[in-house]
Design an enzyme around this catalytic site. Structure first.
Site, PDB file in Angstrom:
ATOM      1  N   GLN A 298       6.918  -1.318  -0.389  1.00 18.04           N
ATOM      2  CA  GLN A 298       7.104  -0.583  -1.635  1.00 18.04           C
ATOM      3  C   GLN A 298       6.614   0.850  -1.513  1.00 18.04           C
ATOM      4  O   GLN A 298       7.205   1.771  -2.092  1.00 18.04           O
ATOM      5  CB  GLN A 298       6.351  -1.296  -2.772  1.00 18.04           C
ATOM      6  CG  GLN A 298       6.620  -0.739  -4.150  1.00 18.04           C
ATOM      7  CD  GLN A 298       8.065  -0.927  -4.577  1.00 18.04           C
ATOM      8  OE1 GLN A 298       8.722  -1.856  -4.115  1.00 18.04           O
ATOM      9  NE2 GLN A 298       8.554  -0.059  -5.441  1.00 18.04           N
ATOM     10  N   GLU A 299       5.546   1.050  -0.774  1.00 14.32           N
ATOM     11  CA  GLU A 299       4.961   2.392  -0.644  1.00 14.32           C
ATOM     12  C   GLU A 299       5.765   3.289   0.293  1.00 14.32           C
ATOM     13  O   GLU A 299       5.986   4.464  -0.001  1.00 14.32           O
ATOM     14  CB  GLU A 299       3.518   2.283  -0.133  1.00 14.32           C
ATOM     15  CG  GLU A 299       2.532   1.667  -1.114  1.00 14.32           C
ATOM     16  CD  GLU A 299       2.153   2.629  -2.239  1.00 14.32           C
ATOM     17  OE1 GLU A 299       2.609   3.788  -2.219  1.00 14.32           O
ATOM     18  OE2 GLU A 299       1.404   2.215  -3.139  1.00 14.32           O
ATOM     19  N   SER A 300       6.180   2.753   1.449  1.00 12.78           N
ATOM     20  CA  SER A 300       6.711   3.629   2.496  1.00 12.78           C
ATOM     21  C   SER A 300       7.947   3.116   3.206  1.00 12.78           C
ATOM     22  O   SER A 300       8.427   3.769   4.132  1.00 12.78           O
ATOM     23  CB  SER A 300       5.624   3.867   3.552  1.00 12.78           C
ATOM     24  OG  SER A 300       5.279   2.640   4.189  1.00 12.78           O
TER      25      SER A 300
END
Length: 720
Positions: A553-555
């Site tokens: 989700q972040e990267s």
């Protein structure tokens, strides 16, 4: 009849009842003492327990079996099952230590005759001085139970002059005696040693005593099958229920906490319920049961994929719902799970053939597949059924196509081989064909196209039957959902969206090869960083799959990712945060993962320890995304709105959305926040995490028949 008498007074009727029970239950107390004292004294930690090969678990005596029927929803039975799952996760067998007296449980742990107690114990300061406690397995309130026909007791003041029976060793005894300092007319009476819960309730129902106190989860179980008692009111605030662990066993407690965290995160919030479209929209969730196959639902590079998955997700989004996928252990359970209320829609390229079951209705077809005869690549070309005479032809049994093939077999003299359903995934069928188990096979066009895109050892021959229709199934009672799905099919079937999606999964050979080769199978790798995540997550009690879901989700697993706000690396740490956790090189995957998990752990420690286990994790992730201050503001606002401030989904997340509106953020300590971002963040991570759990089978979901996941061997490795 109420007994407005001193505690020491016993009516003749009550005396005779007790005497009769004593006479008809010989040796009960002696039996309890004998069982409780059984077993050697061992006080080692997890290493000693592993050498022994068994985990000694204290359970209430009735949890081992009782003359009455097992009660659905019994917290005692559920916790015993959970204890068995915990033992399995450690590679141990569970050795039950049955105890019939509450007061004997903790001394058994102290003496080293048991390792843990799975017995719905309330965490109290006095008990914490004797033993350690796990993370909470539940949160309850103490409630007063009275006779169903007794309308005189509605509040604490109404207990004046009344007799309340509770065990001396219970937390209820302490609660009532504290209350007696202000209400001295409450008569608190202990039951005889041999009494069980049912006997006390029977005395309430018959009017021999006035009331008792139980934890709300236990009371709910009783009220599920007894109509002669009722819940009058609650005493005090919500309290934590946990398992007791022998002091001096920190590794055992840490392993138990990790196990309970995973169990609480992966257990469905409401395993079984039924409801039509309006209720589903109110819940904002649509559950679809799908097989884990290349055509329906799978993971690719960390992303959820599959033709049916994307089709169903579009429908859910159009109706304001999140899509949740549940994966059964075998495809035979697809429709059964729908009927049981574990899902709202059943998919898996279902064929709506024959008369519909009374409880199931099918949507209009959204797909038609042409069946083809296929052969090994070295077989001669065949143009019709006459060329198959004298050979063997395999096909999946059942449905209209099978009926056609049976007729063809008689007409053209070939042997038809029935194969069990493989859930729409023909890899097994093709592998067996190539291995020479039969001469030919029949496969549907959309599945065949995926196989032919990635292998050259089979060939398509001729069209082998009438097109097969596919649709979804819903419960026959869900008319509005069926109508909405049919409208969706009417609008989307062969639309631009549908055609692009279909080409992507069934016609674009290059993409099909890439996705099928890289899709995650049951024991596959989730990301390039799995080993690093496992190492750092286990050290801080996080499940590695949850962290992988967060990293995606972040990267999107890109270690060089940068955000416009300056966040960098796999875990998208801000420079100040990186400095706080001692990370210098944010581009280093190991450092980014280590730092992100350290920061997660720090955030978690700032949250109240008595939060429900799963929700403490969800609040931690929300704070990672939006900041701890905004999460605390949302919790306070949820409380003001009458929502549960200790629950994220459907409660605090609603308050978080309000904090982007001026009337609310102007009154919040930390001001404005774009609340839709942490809400979407949690929705995406939780959905992906559940998929990771199911598809890696580290903790095999829905294996015990009660909608509760049981851990597998790989999870056992994470707690060692």
């Amino acid at each position: 009849m109420s007994l407005s008498v001193p505690v020491w007074f016993i009516s003749m009727r009550w005396f005779l009842t007790i005497l009769l029970l004593l006479m008809t239950t010989p040796g009960c107390a002696e039996q309890a003492s004998a069982l409780a004292g059984f077993g050697p004294v061992e006080t080692g930690d997890l290493d000693v327990i592993r050498e022994r090969g068994s985990l000694r678990v204290i359970v209430p005596g009735t949890a081992l079996g009782e003359p009455s029927l097992p009660r659905q929803g019994s917290p005692m039975a559920q916790q015993r099952d959970l204890a068995e799952a915990f033992a399995r996760s450690l590679g141990l067998r569970m050795e039950p230590v049955p105890v019939f007296r509450l007061g004997e449980m903790l001394p058994l742990l102290e003496d080293g005759r048991a390792d843990i107690a799975a017995a719905n114990l309330t965490v109290t300061p006095a008990r914490q001085e004797l033993v350690d406690f796990s993370l909470p397995v539940d949160h309850v309130r103490e409630v007063v139970l009275v006779s169903a026909g007794n309308d005189d007791i509605q509040s604490l003041e109404d207990l004046a002059g009344r007799t309340v029976m509770v065990d001396r060793a219970s937390s209820f005894w302490h609660t009532l005696n504290v209350l007696r300092e202000q209400h001295p007319d409450i008569h608190v009476l202990p039951p005889p040693d041999h009494f069980d819960d049912e006997s006390t309730l029977d005395m309430i129902a018959s009017g021999q005593i006035d009331a008792t106190v139980r934890d709300s989860n236990i009371a709910a179980m009783y009220l599920g099958y007894r109509d002669d008692i009722r819940m009058a009111f609650a005493l005090g605030e919500r309290r934590s229920i946990a398992w007791a662990v022998r002091s001096g066993a920190p590794e055992l407690r840490a392993a138990l906490d990790r196990f309970l965290t995973i169990e609480k995160l992966t257990r469905p919030r409401e395993a079984r319920y039924v409801g039509d479209l309006p209720e589903l929209q109110e819940r904002r969730r649509l559950r679809i049961v799908l097989p884990n196959t290349a055509a329906s639902y799978y993971l690719w590079r960390g992303e959820l994929a599959g033709f049916e998955y994307e089709l169903a997700r579009r429908f859910a989004e159009e109706h304001g719902m999140r899509l949740e996928v549940v994966v059964p252990p075998d495809t035979d359970g697809l429709v059964e799970w729908l009927e049981e209320g574990r899902a709202d829609v059943a998919g898996g390229f279902l064929e709506p053939s024959g008369p519909e079951d009374a409880g199931i209705r099918f949507t209009n077809p959204w797909h038609h597949a042409r069946p083809y005869l296929i052969s090994r690549d070295d077989a001669p070309a065949i143009t019709d059924w006459d060329g198959v005479a004298g050979s063997t032809v395999a096909a999946l049994a059942g449905g209209t196509l099978w009926a056609e093939l049976e007729a063809r077999a008689g007409e053209h003299d070939f042997e038809l081989v029935a194969l069990p359903s493989v859930g729409g995934d023909i890899e097994d069928l093709v592998n067996r064909l190539v291995a020479g188990e039969f001469d030919h096979a029949v496969a549907e066009s959309h599945l065949l196209s995926m196989e032919m895109a990635r292998r050259d050892d089979i060939q398509r021959q001729f069209e082998a039957g009438s097109p097969v229709a596919h649709g979804w199934a819903v419960r026959s009672t869900d008319g509005e959902l069926l109508e909405a799905l049919n409208e969706f099919v009417r609008k989307e079937h062969r639309s631009a969206f549908y055609n692009i999606l279909y080409r992507r999964y069934f016609e674009d050979e290059r993409r099909i090869r890439r996705q099928l080769d890289e899709r995650i199978h049951s024991a596959g790798q989730l990301s390039p960083w799995d080993d690093l995540v496992r190492r750092y997550a286990a050290a801080h009690g996080f499940d590695w799959r949850l962290i992988v879901a967060q990293i995606y989700q972040e990267s999107r697993f890109d270690p060089a990712a940068r955000s416009p706000m300056g966040a960098a690396g796999l875990m998208q740490l801000m420079p100040r945060t990186a400095q706080q956790v001692g990370v210098e090189d944010l581009d280093d995957p190991a450092e980014s993962i280590r730092g992100g998990i350290l920061y997660l752990d720090w955030v978690r420690q700032q949250l109240p320890e008595d939060l429900p286990v799963a929700d403490r994790i969800w609040f931690t992730l929300a704070a990672y995304n939006a900041g701890l201050g905004h999460v605390m503001d949302a919790r306070r606002l949820a409380g003001q709105k009458g929502w549960d401030q200790d629950r994220w989904f459907d409660n605090v997340e609603n308050a978080m959305l309000l904090l982007s509106q001026h009337p609310y953020y102007s009154q919040a300590r930390h001001g404005y926040v774009r609340g839709s971002e942490p809400v979407a963040y949690l929705n995406s991570i939780s959905s992906r995490f559940m998929a990771y759990v199911q598809l890696t089978e580290d903790q095999a979901t829905f294996t015990d028949g009660n909608g509760r996941p049981s851990p597998g061997e790989e999870f056992a490795e994470t707690v060692r």
